[in-house]
Design a protein around this motif. Structure first.
Motif, mmCIF file in Angstrom:
data_model
loop_
_atom_site.group_PDB
_atom_site.id
_atom_site.type_symbol
_atom_site.label_atom_id
_atom_site.label_comp_id
_atom_site.label_asym_id
_atom_site.label_seq_id
_atom_site.Cartn_x
_atom_site.Cartn_y
_atom_site.Cartn_z
ATOM 1 N N UNK A 1 0.753 -1.041 -0.031
ATOM 2 C CA UNK A 1 0.069 0.075 -0.022
ATOM 3 C C UNK A 1 0.833 1.119 -0.163
ATOM 4 N N UNK A 2 2.076 1.261 0.475
ATOM 5 C CA UNK A 2 2.975 2.461 0.693
ATOM 6 C C UNK A 2 3.452 2.771 -0.667
ATOM 7 N N UNK A 3 3.904 1.584 -1.528
ATOM 8 C CA UNK A 3 4.756 1.517 -2.514
ATOM 9 C C UNK A 3 3.978 1.588 -3.641
ATOM 10 N N UNK A 4 2.733 1.106 -3.877
ATOM 11 C CA UNK A 4 2.074 0.877 -5.065
ATOM 12 C C UNK A 4 0.627 1.735 -4.966
ATOM 13 N N UNK A 5 0.452 2.842 -5.750
ATOM 14 C CA UNK A 5 -0.841 3.422 -5.415
ATOM 15 C C UNK A 5 -2.000 2.964 -5.766
ATOM 16 N N UNK A 6 -3.216 3.279 -5.161
ATOM 17 C CA UNK A 6 -4.369 2.589 -5.426
ATOM 18 C C UNK A 6 -4.587 1.216 -4.606
ATOM 19 N N UNK A 7 -4.004 1.097 -3.519
ATOM 20 C CA UNK A 7 -4.324 0.034 -2.650
ATOM 21 C C UNK A 7 -4.523 0.569 -1.237
ATOM 22 N N UNK A 8 -5.114 -0.038 -0.568
ATOM 23 C CA UNK A 8 -5.426 0.213 0.993
ATOM 24 C C UNK A 8 -5.621 -1.098 1.804
ATOM 25 N N UNK A 9 -5.413 -0.762 2.973
ATOM 26 C CA UNK A 9 -5.492 -2.251 4.069
ATOM 27 C C UNK A 9 -6.525 -1.932 4.846
ATOM 28 N N UNK A 10 -7.453 -2.804 5.180
ATOM 29 C CA UNK A 10 -8.708 -2.592 6.031
ATOM 30 C C UNK A 10 -8.171 -2.454 7.308
ATOM 31 N N UNK A 11 -8.679 -1.433 8.047
ATOM 32 C CA UNK A 11 -8.290 -1.226 9.496
ATOM 33 C C UNK A 11 -8.247 -2.335 10.464
ATOM 34 N N UNK A 12 -9.151 -3.076 10.554
ATOM 35 C CA UNK A 12 -9.260 -4.337 11.117
ATOM 36 C C UNK A 12 -8.586 -5.575 10.617
ATOM 37 N N UNK A 13 -7.844 -6.061 11.697
ATOM 38 C CA UNK A 13 -7.059 -7.162 11.276
ATOM 39 C C UNK A 13 -7.903 -8.584 11.580
ATOM 40 N N UNK A 14 -7.660 -9.472 10.673
ATOM 41 C CA UNK A 14 -8.293 -10.854 11.004
ATOM 42 C C UNK A 14 -7.653 -11.525 12.327
ATOM 43 N N UNK A 15 -6.454 -11.388 12.219
ATOM 44 C CA UNK A 15 -5.624 -12.112 13.413
ATOM 45 C C UNK A 15 -4.573 -11.288 13.770
ATOM 46 N N UNK A 16 -4.086 -11.706 14.928
ATOM 47 C CA UNK A 16 -2.815 -11.197 15.619
ATOM 48 C C UNK A 16 -1.872 -12.295 15.577
ATOM 49 N N UNK A 17 -0.678 -12.398 15.027
ATOM 50 C CA UNK A 17 0.155 -13.468 14.975
ATOM 51 C C UNK A 17 1.676 -13.271 15.489
ATOM 52 N N UNK A 18 2.380 -14.232 15.580
ATOM 53 C CA UNK A 18 3.936 -14.096 16.067
ATOM 54 C C UNK A 18 4.665 -14.719 14.906
ATOM 55 N N UNK A 19 5.790 -13.893 14.671
ATOM 56 C CA UNK A 19 6.668 -14.685 13.404
ATOM 57 C C UNK A 19 7.790 -15.322 14.306
ATOM 58 N N UNK A 20 8.230 -16.744 13.828
ATOM 59 C CA UNK A 20 9.469 -17.190 14.611
ATOM 60 C C UNK A 20 10.129 -18.037 13.560
ATOM 61 N N UNK A 21 11.546 -18.322 13.920
ATOM 62 C CA UNK A 21 12.397 -19.118 12.998
ATOM 63 C C UNK A 21 12.037 -20.352 13.223
ATOM 64 N N UNK A 22 12.301 -21.196 12.467
ATOM 65 C CA UNK A 22 12.081 -22.571 12.405
ATOM 66 C C UNK A 22 13.288 -23.432 12.296
ATOM 67 N N UNK A 23 13.307 -24.456 13.047
ATOM 68 C CA UNK A 23 14.422 -25.539 13.327
ATOM 69 C C UNK A 23 13.720 -26.850 13.528
ATOM 70 N N UNK A 24 14.551 -27.718 13.215
ATOM 71 C CA UNK A 24 14.200 -29.143 13.371
ATOM 72 C C UNK A 24 13.993 -29.572 15.046
#
Length: 249
Positions: free
Chosen positions: A192-215
């Motif tokens: 949305x910042x870099x390509x004109x003509x798009x927007x993000x809805x204010x409400x999120x569907x989920x709140x998640x956490x990113x992690x690094x995966x190992x075996x």
């Protein structure tokens, strides 16, 4: 015991000890970490002028430096990250991977390193204003991501259009083939910042956490990554990376 038999016994014992040694100890001590990513998800990981860049790329390189190691990168489609890790094709997967109960059954994760979540991206003039407006609409999602099952379970009236790459997902919104795309918050706001003509809805569907995966059989590697994450947070490196990649949102 005769000398020959004694030597054979000692060799067998050493071989057995090596065979049952935790694989994590070997991986954590290796000079080079083999790391997989799907570099199609700016600002987390993407290619620019033929080189990988993004928050995850910078973060992994900083972690490796704190561990005194080098990184050997490999590129793979997102849906192949967890299977490839389990199959020992690489040591680590970092690619804006949400920590989910399903994934945690087959791989281990480091402590969370950034908060994300699923959001909906639409064209600027779209009549879609709320998440409820997604019902009955065509929504593009990337294969292998949480978006697919989440929409299936929580928005069954959505017509999912599954694609392999983020670019396809966003392009379908841009040309009007779909009404919205559901994806991770960093990528949606970056677009949305870099390509004109798009927007993000204010409400999120989920709140998640990113992690690094190992075996799961490499707890030493997971612990070493966690220690390195603590180190770069303490010395200001992590904060500098967050400011670099997310200062506008």
């Amino acid at each position: 015991m005769k000398p020959i038999r004694l030597l054979a016994a000692l060799c067998m014992s050493a071989a057995l000890s090596f065979a049952i040694a935790p694989r994590g100890a070997v991986a954590a001590d290796a000079a080079t970490l083999t790391v997989a990513t799907d570099a199609t998800f700016p600002p987390m990981e993407f290619t620019e002028n033929g080189a990988r860049t993004g928050f995850d790329i910078d973060l992994m390189n900083a972690l490796a430096k704190a561990m005194g190691k080098q990184v050997q990168w490999t590129d793979i489609d997102f849906k192949g990250l967890v299977p490839g890790l389990v199959a020992h094709r690489f040591d680590i997967a970092i690619s804006a991977i949400y920590i989910t109960p399903e994934r945690a059954q087959v791989v281990d994760f480091t402590k969370p390193y950034y908060a994300g979540g699923l959001v909906a991206l639409v064209k600027a003039g779209s009549p879609i204003k709320t998440l409820a407006d997604l019902n009955g609409k065509k929504v593009s999602v990337q294969v292998g991501t949480k978006s697919v099952n989440f929409l299936h379970e929580h928005y069954p009236q959505v017509q999912r259009v599954e694609v392999e790459k983020n670019e396809e997902m966003f392009d379908l919104v841009g040309i009007g083939r779909v009404d919205a795309a559901v994806t991770g918050k960093p990528a949606a706001y970056q677009l949305a910042r870099t390509r004109p003509g798009f927007r993000v809805l204010d409400e999120q569907l989920t709140t998640e956490q990113y992690g690094i995966a190992v075996r799961k059989d490499e707890p030493q590697l997971r612990d070493a990554l966690n220690a390195a994450l603590d180190k770069i947070k303490a010395d200001g490196t992590y904060a500098a990376l967050v400011k670099k990649w997310f200062s506008n949102k």
